[in-house]
Write a protein that holds these residues in place. Structure first.
Motif, mmCIF file in Angstrom:
data_model
loop_
_atom_site.group_PDB
_atom_site.id
_atom_site.type_symbol
_atom_site.label_atom_id
_atom_site.label_comp_id
_atom_site.label_asym_id
_atom_site.label_seq_id
_atom_site.Cartn_x
_atom_site.Cartn_y
_atom_site.Cartn_z
ATOM 1 N N ALA A 252 41.403 37.086 63.945
ATOM 2 C CA ALA A 252 42.875 36.371 63.113
ATOM 3 C C ALA A 252 43.587 37.017 62.158
ATOM 4 C CB ALA A 252 42.150 35.166 62.338
ATOM 5 N N ALA A 253 42.966 38.096 61.594
ATOM 6 C CA ALA A 253 43.857 38.964 61.022
ATOM 7 C C ALA A 253 44.933 39.815 61.505
ATOM 8 C CB ALA A 253 42.832 39.930 60.048
ATOM 9 N N GLU A 254 44.241 40.302 62.743
ATOM 10 C CA GLU A 254 45.364 41.112 63.583
ATOM 11 C C GLU A 254 46.555 40.150 64.032
ATOM 12 O OE1 GLU A 254 45.627 43.984 67.303
ATOM 13 O OE2 GLU A 254 43.598 43.535 66.367
ATOM 14 N N SER A 255 46.185 38.871 64.309
ATOM 15 C CA SER A 255 47.369 38.215 64.786
ATOM 16 C C SER A 255 48.353 37.476 63.897
ATOM 17 C CB SER A 255 46.644 37.048 65.607
ATOM 18 O OG SER A 255 45.909 35.967 64.704
ATOM 19 N N ALA A 256 47.711 37.555 62.551
ATOM 20 C CA ALA A 256 48.232 37.021 61.436
ATOM 21 C C ALA A 256 49.446 38.468 61.049
ATOM 22 C CB ALA A 256 47.567 36.772 60.051
ATOM 23 N N ASP A 257 48.909 39.551 61.162
ATOM 24 C CA ASP A 257 49.798 40.653 61.211
ATOM 25 C C ASP A 257 50.841 40.626 61.970
ATOM 26 O OD1 ASP A 257 48.296 41.759 58.913
ATOM 27 O OD2 ASP A 257 47.177 43.082 59.932
ATOM 28 N N ASP A 258 50.586 40.424 63.260
ATOM 29 C CA ASP A 258 51.588 40.439 64.391
ATOM 30 C C ASP A 258 52.732 39.479 63.932
ATOM 31 O OD1 ASP A 258 50.200 42.446 65.697
ATOM 32 O OD2 ASP A 258 49.202 41.006 67.187
ATOM 33 N N ASP A 259 52.195 38.122 63.432
ATOM 34 C CA ASP A 259 53.125 37.141 63.146
ATOM 35 C C ASP A 259 54.143 37.533 61.936
ATOM 36 O OD1 ASP A 259 51.668 35.437 64.733
ATOM 37 O OD2 ASP A 259 50.776 34.318 63.282
ATOM 38 N N VAL A 260 53.634 38.389 61.057
ATOM 39 C CA VAL A 260 54.265 38.771 59.917
ATOM 40 C C VAL A 260 55.566 39.919 60.385
ATOM 41 C CG1 VAL A 260 54.222 40.181 57.684
ATOM 42 C CG2 VAL A 260 52.660 38.404 58.112
ATOM 43 N N SER B 54 56.525 40.200 63.401
ATOM 44 C CA SER B 54 57.504 39.572 64.233
ATOM 45 C C SER B 54 58.695 39.152 63.274
ATOM 46 C CB SER B 54 56.924 38.594 65.075
ATOM 47 O OG SER B 54 56.221 39.219 66.089
ATOM 48 N N ARG B 55 58.143 38.248 62.186
ATOM 49 C CA ARG B 55 58.953 37.732 61.290
ATOM 50 C C ARG B 55 60.093 38.728 60.541
ATOM 51 N NH1 ARG B 55 58.699 36.823 56.008
ATOM 52 N NH2 ARG B 55 56.559 37.664 55.901
ATOM 53 N N LEU B 56 59.251 39.819 60.262
ATOM 54 C CA LEU B 56 60.261 40.747 59.391
ATOM 55 C C LEU B 56 61.328 41.585 60.582
ATOM 56 C CD1 LEU B 56 57.371 42.596 57.696
ATOM 57 C CD2 LEU B 56 59.268 41.049 56.570
ATOM 58 N N ARG B 57 60.798 41.514 61.868
ATOM 59 C CA ARG B 57 61.807 42.299 62.888
ATOM 60 C C ARG B 57 62.924 41.226 63.020
ATOM 61 N NH1 ARG B 57 57.379 44.976 66.809
ATOM 62 N NH2 ARG B 57 57.363 46.896 65.753
ATOM 63 N N ALA B 58 62.602 39.827 62.920
ATOM 64 C CA ALA B 58 63.674 39.034 63.041
ATOM 65 C C ALA B 58 64.510 38.828 61.930
ATOM 66 C CB ALA B 58 63.009 37.483 63.482
ATOM 67 N N GLY B 59 64.064 39.534 60.809
ATOM 68 C CA GLY B 59 65.252 39.792 59.579
ATOM 69 C C GLY B 59 64.643 38.810 58.689
ATOM 70 N N PHE C 84 63.010 38.133 55.434
ATOM 71 C CA PHE C 84 62.202 38.785 54.315
ATOM 72 C C PHE C 84 61.616 37.766 53.412
ATOM 73 C CE2 PHE C 84 64.806 41.791 56.484
ATOM 74 C CZ PHE C 84 64.021 42.980 57.034
ATOM 75 N N SER C 85 61.569 36.679 53.513
ATOM 76 C CA SER C 85 61.019 35.738 52.598
ATOM 77 C C SER C 85 59.656 35.991 52.309
ATOM 78 C CB SER C 85 61.371 34.262 53.159
ATOM 79 O OG SER C 85 60.569 33.968 54.117
ATOM 80 N N GLY C 86 59.449 35.868 50.969
ATOM 81 C CA GLY C 86 58.168 36.179 50.334
ATOM 82 C C GLY C 86 57.704 37.885 50.216
ATOM 83 N N CYS C 87 58.686 38.662 50.460
ATOM 84 C CA CYS C 87 58.736 40.122 50.215
ATOM 85 C C CYS C 87 58.973 40.481 48.815
ATOM 86 C CB CYS C 87 59.399 40.667 51.361
ATOM 87 S SG CYS C 87 59.011 40.684 52.815
ATOM 88 N N VAL C 88 58.270 41.496 48.498
ATOM 89 C CA VAL C 88 58.317 41.966 47.161
ATOM 90 C C VAL C 88 58.788 43.444 47.264
ATOM 91 C CG1 VAL C 88 57.052 42.372 44.813
ATOM 92 C CG2 VAL C 88 56.816 40.282 46.274
ATOM 93 N N PRO C 89 60.020 43.866 46.591
ATOM 94 C CA PRO C 89 60.339 45.110 46.733
ATOM 95 C C PRO C 89 59.404 45.984 45.932
ATOM 96 C CG PRO C 89 62.027 43.850 45.736
ATOM 97 C CD PRO C 89 60.964 42.948 45.903
ATOM 98 N N GLN C 90 59.080 47.085 46.587
ATOM 99 C CA GLN C 90 58.237 48.389 45.959
ATOM 100 C C GLN C 90 59.004 49.006 45.035
ATOM 101 O OE1 GLN C 90 55.149 49.427 47.064
ATOM 102 N NE2 GLN C 90 54.372 47.624 48.473
ATOM 103 N N ASP C 91 60.252 49.187 45.172
ATOM 104 C CA ASP C 91 60.904 49.932 44.050
ATOM 105 C C ASP C 91 61.691 49.445 43.021
ATOM 106 O OD1 ASP C 91 60.274 52.328 45.489
ATOM 107 O OD2 ASP C 91 61.941 52.072 46.949
#
Length: 94
Positions: A63-71, A73-78, A80-87
């Motif tokens: 389930a962890a790998e499929s959850a990563d795949d979902d994330v 896919s969401r990021l590739r679609a543009g 970025f909700s819930g993302c926190v900038p590193q810089d």
């Protein structure tokens, strides 16, 4: 080794807290025979500095790998909700 085999890591998968085995013995106990052989081979050849990453990968449920795949896919679609900038944001830089 009973107490050691019960050691766990805690992670979150799709917002749910999940405990996974945190020892070689504990991880091996969750695997079927074919995967156990592959695990033993990989662990035997893994440099010590990489061992924690390899163990974590084997310990995580599918389930962890499929959850990563979902994330991804969401990021590739543009999305970025819930993302926190590193810089830190740059201000006043020309």
């Amino acid at each position: 080794m009973g107490d050691i085999a019960e050691a766990t890591w805690t992670t979150h998968i799709r917002g749910e807290r999940v405990e996974i085995p945190a020892t070689i013995e504990g991880i091996r106990a969750t695997l079927d025979a074919a995967n156990r052989a592959a695990f033993d081979t990989e662990i035997a050849h893994t440099p010590a500095q990489d061992l924690h990453r390899v163990l974590a990968r084997w310990a995580l449920p599918d389930a962890a790998e499929s959850a990563d795949d979902d994330v991804v896919s969401r990021l590739r679609a543009g999305d970025f909700s819930g993302c926190v900038p590193q810089d830190e944001p740059r201000t006043g830089v020309a």
